[in-house]
Design a protein around this motif. Sequence first.
Motif, PDB file in Angstrom:
ATOM      1  N   ARG A  33     -54.811-113.631   1.625  1.00 55.24           N
ATOM      2  CA  ARG A  33     -54.362-115.076   0.660  1.00 55.24           C
ATOM      3  C   ARG A  33     -52.657-114.703   0.947  1.00 55.24           C
ATOM      4  N   HIS A  35     -50.179-114.605  -1.162  1.00 48.93           N
ATOM      5  CA  HIS A  35     -48.634-114.199  -2.312  1.00 48.93           C
ATOM      6  C   HIS A  35     -50.144-112.558  -2.531  1.00 48.93           C
ATOM      7  N   ALA A  36     -48.763-111.851  -2.745  1.00 55.22           N
ATOM      8  CA  ALA A  36     -49.609-110.425  -3.319  1.00 55.22           C
ATOM      9  C   ALA A  36     -50.378-110.514  -4.597  1.00 55.22           C
ATOM     10  N   ALA A  40     -48.589-105.006  -6.972  1.00 55.02           N
ATOM     11  CA  ALA A  40     -49.124-104.538  -5.477  1.00 55.02           C
ATOM     12  C   ALA A  40     -48.437-103.344  -5.083  1.00 55.02           C
ATOM     13  N   GLU A  91     -51.135-105.140   1.924  1.00 56.89           N
ATOM     14  CA  GLU A  91     -50.196-105.533   1.803  1.00 56.89           C
ATOM     15  C   GLU A  91     -49.607-105.928   3.343  1.00 56.89           C
ATOM     16  N   HIS A  94     -52.837-109.270   1.809  1.00 57.98           N
ATOM     17  CA  HIS A  94     -52.757-109.330   0.371  1.00 57.98           C
ATOM     18  C   HIS A  94     -54.581-110.166  -0.009  1.00 57.98           C
TER      19      HIS A  94
END
Length: 141
Positions: A33, A35-36, A40, A91, A94
């Motif tokens: 992905r 974005h986190a 997260a 991390e 994502h």
Amino acid sequence: MADRSFPDHRFLGEFQELAHGRPDGPALRDSVRDHAVPDAPRLLRYLRAGSALAVTGSPVHDALSGEFIGALEVHTDGEWFWYSDLAHYVERYHVPLDEIFIDHARAHHWTPPALSTEDLIEIADALEAFATDDSGCTKLP
């Protein structure tokens, strides 16, 4: 302690591309992905703080970049199981995790329960029994 039946859905991050993944697991490449995931930093802390159920000398490299991650370990909180490289993929890429697991971690205030040596032995014994059938043959890939 938790139910010791250990259904397969309690194992996280068994991506197809990983040597320790499952052939029928999710594709890591498809899980990336941009974005986190929500919470997260807390989720990463939880993943990294799980008790080490098994520690190997096997090196683990990022399946997408080839970067060295560390030694392969199996972590647990007594109910869920994941490999030590999962935090790296959450991390860096994502990758999303099972919402039931995230709710579970949140319910524990983002801190896995401390497991004693006796707890870990009991869990390992139950996993071994779950992973083999009556003839001693392994059921899990």
